[in-house]
Design a protein around this motif. Structure first.
Motif, short mmCIF file in Angstrom:
data_model
loop_
_atom_site.label_atom_id
_atom_site.label_comp_id
_atom_site.label_asym_id
_atom_site.label_seq_id
_atom_site.Cartn_x
_atom_site.Cartn_y
_atom_site.Cartn_z
N PRO A 218 0.69 -1.26 0.08
CA PRO A 218 -0.01 -0.07 -0.11
C PRO A 218 0.81 1.22 0.04
N VAL A 219 0.40 2.04 -0.85
CA VAL A 219 1.37 3.39 -1.12
C VAL A 219 0.25 4.64 -1.03
N VAL A 220 0.85 5.48 -0.33
CA VAL A 220 -0.04 6.82 -0.21
C VAL A 220 0.86 8.16 -0.73
N LEU A 234 1.16 15.83 9.58
CA LEU A 234 -0.06 14.97 10.11
C LEU A 234 0.02 13.67 9.44
N VAL A 235 0.49 13.83 8.15
CA VAL A 235 0.31 12.55 7.33
C VAL A 235 1.55 11.60 7.94
N ILE A 236 2.66 12.15 8.06
CA ILE A 236 3.87 11.33 8.76
C ILE A 236 3.56 10.44 10.06
N ASP A 237 2.87 11.35 10.82
CA ASP A 237 2.28 10.71 12.01
C ASP A 237 1.33 9.76 11.93
N ALA A 238 0.46 9.98 10.98
CA ALA A 238 -0.69 8.90 10.71
C ALA A 238 0.20 7.51 10.27
N VAL A 239 1.01 7.69 9.15
CA VAL A 239 1.75 6.60 8.70
C VAL A 239 2.53 5.77 9.66
N ALA A 240 3.05 6.41 10.81
CA ALA A 240 3.88 5.87 11.82
C ALA A 240 2.78 4.95 12.61
N ARG A 241 1.66 4.95 12.47
CA ARG A 241 0.73 4.12 12.99
C ARG A 241 0.06 3.20 12.00
N MET A 242 0.60 3.22 10.74
CA MET A 242 0.20 1.87 9.92
C MET A 242 1.31 1.63 9.44
N PRO A 243 1.88 0.59 9.92
CA PRO A 243 3.17 0.01 9.45
C PRO A 243 3.19 -0.61 8.09
N GLU A 244 2.40 -0.94 7.56
CA GLU A 244 2.15 -1.52 6.08
C GLU A 244 2.43 -0.60 5.00
N LEU A 245 2.26 0.82 5.44
CA LEU A 245 2.25 1.98 4.38
C LEU A 245 3.63 2.41 3.81
N ALA A 266 10.52 9.21 13.95
CA ALA A 266 9.51 7.96 14.08
C ALA A 266 9.88 6.50 13.53
N GLY A 267 11.30 6.63 13.19
CA GLY A 267 11.44 5.43 12.42
C GLY A 267 11.17 5.20 11.20
N LEU A 268 10.80 6.13 10.56
CA LEU A 268 10.12 5.67 9.20
C LEU A 268 11.19 5.51 8.16
N ASP A 269 12.41 5.72 8.34
CA ASP A 269 13.36 5.70 7.07
C ASP A 269 12.93 4.47 6.32
N GLY A 270 12.90 4.76 4.89
CA GLY A 270 12.46 3.82 3.91
C GLY A 270 11.13 3.70 3.71
N ARG A 271 10.21 4.14 4.53
CA ARG A 271 8.94 4.12 4.58
C ARG A 271 8.49 5.59 4.18
N VAL A 272 9.03 6.58 4.50
CA VAL A 272 8.72 7.94 4.14
C VAL A 272 9.62 8.27 3.05
N ARG A 273 9.52 8.77 1.81
CA ARG A 273 10.23 9.02 0.83
C ARG A 273 10.16 10.56 0.23
N PHE A 274 10.97 11.53 0.38
CA PHE A 274 10.73 12.83 -0.08
C PHE A 274 11.33 12.92 -1.34
N LEU A 275 10.20 12.93 -2.46
CA LEU A 275 10.52 13.21 -3.80
C LEU A 275 11.11 14.66 -4.28
N GLY A 276 11.01 15.67 -3.35
CA GLY A 276 11.27 17.09 -3.86
C GLY A 276 10.27 17.56 -4.56
N GLU A 277 10.77 18.75 -5.26
CA GLU A 277 9.91 19.41 -6.49
C GLU A 277 9.58 18.44 -7.46
#
Length: 401
Positions: A218-220, A234-245, A266-277
């Motif tokens: 699953p990707v958001v 807020l989206v980062i905080d939510a994703v921290a509680r949804m480990p599959e995302l 939040a330990g989300l390295d690899g699960r949160v990716r910043f694509l830039g502009e």
């Protein structure tokens, strides 16, 4: 008709995604074949002693003149005084651009000034329209009416400009009420929502898009300028509680360092990716790779990313603010959140991902938001204004205002 479009919200070579929605609306209007247009898109100039070195370098790199998609675009400079100049910003903008406008009108006259964003742009445009005796249309787009009128002096100037204008447009019904609250008759305001380019934003090969981005499961996606108002934190905080995302964040801005640190903490390295502009033309692949777009904004006029995502077949989760409820009107489009919080995002995403709408149905919902109706509405309004320019009753109303 010959139109002079005036707005700081317009892309330039140094800021290619700035105000792309204004450029898109104008491009579709020109494609009708019924108008020609030139663009004056002022660029702020800040005395270097007043700002940190390098902060305004990108803005300063905008060219004085450029051609974009067949349109001539001029970028005159106007002075900005950080933290002190809000009340005088329209006057400083007017003084900074009037010589450029005078030269353009001397070379080729225009029938109408088409201004976007009420403050300071619309007020400055009203001063230009008065000086050059041109009819004026102002389009309200969001913060210019849902925030700035809270300040007394800007509110008074916005009211003056609205009364001076020959036509007023808002991009959603929700933005019409602030103008009515300023004493503007409801019948003077035309609602013309933004559209979406249904050819550029359409369903793509989803497997290929996901492979190119290196994502699975699953990707958001969260798209927009990295500022507090857009709610990426807020989206980062939510994703921290949804480990599959996996979360893809497309955009850049002053909050990037803070958001990166938040994701790391939040330990989300690899699960949160910043694509830039991300270039506008590259967004469809990102929407197409995602299972949902999340827009956790505190304020929006008309959020173009909602239509873009839905046109690509990707449903949305959005805060129920201003025009968002006018775009997300059925289950096929996605879900609206009555609250702006990580809890609300988790609940909405969980519900949407558990029972996702058919992507073809999401696309069909978006197809009702082509640019055609907006272009037709603009042409009708512009024709009526140009035909009536100089009418004695209109002149008397202008003097009274």
């Amino acid at each position: 008709m010959r139109v002079l479009t005036f707005s700081t919200l317009f892309p330039n070579a140094a800021q290619p995604v700035n105000g792309v929605f204004v450029e898109n609306r104008l491009s579709h209007l020109v494609q009708s074949g019924e108008i020609t247009a030139r663009v004056v898109a002022p660029v702020p100039w800040v005395p270097q002693p007043l700002v940190r070195p390098g902060r305004w370098d990108r803005i300063a790199a905008a060219p004085d003149h450029e051609e974009r998609h067949g349109l001539g675009v001029w970028h005159p400079r106007y002075p900005v005084i950080p933290k002190m100049g809000m009340s005088v910003a329209p006057l400083l903008m007017y003084l900074g651009v009037r010589n450029t406008v005078a030269r353009l009108l001397a070379a080729a006259d225009c029938d109408l000034i088409d201004a976007h964003y009420f403050y300071p742009d619309g007020v400055a445009a009203a001063l230009l329209a008065r000086q050059f005796k041109k009819p004026l249309v102002i389009t309200a787009r969001g913060t210019d009416l849902n925030l700035i009128p809270r300040f007394a002096l800007p509110r008074a100037q916005i009211r003056w400009a609205a009364r001076r204008a020959d036509g007023l447009i808002t991009v959603c019904h929700a933005l019409k009420q602030p103008l009515i609250s300023l004493g503007i008759p409801a019948e003077s305001v035309t609602v013309l929502r933004n559209g979406v380019d249904l050819q550029a934003f359409r369903p793509r090969d989803r497997a290929a898009a996901r492979q190119s981005l290196g994502v699975s499961g699953p990707v958001v996606v969260s798209v927009g300028l990295l500022i507090e108002r857009k709610g990426h934190h807020l989206v980062i905080d939510a994703v921290a509680r949804m480990p599959e995302l996996t979360l893809l964040i497309a955009g850049d801005g002053p909050e990037r360092s803070a958001l990166t640190a938040r994701a790391a903490a939040a330990g989300l390295d690899g699960r949160v990716r910043f694509l830039g502009e991300v270039a506008h033309r590259d967004l469809p692949d990102i929407y197409g790779a995602a299972d949902a777009l999340v827009l956790a904004s505190s304020r929006e006029g008309w959020a173009n990313v909602l239509l873009e995502s839905m046109a690509c077949g990707t449903p949305v989760v959005a805060t129920d603010v201003w025009g968002s409820g006018e775009a997300v009107t059925c289950p096929e489009a996605g879900l609206l959140m009555p609250q702006r919080s990580p809890d609300a995002i988790v609940a909405a995403l969980s519900a949407l991902l558990a029972a996702p709408p058919d992507r073809a149905a999401t696309r069909r919902h978006a197809e009702q938001f082509s640019w055609d109706a907006t272009t037709t509405g603009q042409l009708s309004l512009f024709r009526r204004i140009v035909a009536g320019h100089g009418h004695p009753q209109r002149t008397a109303r202008m003097v009274a205002a």
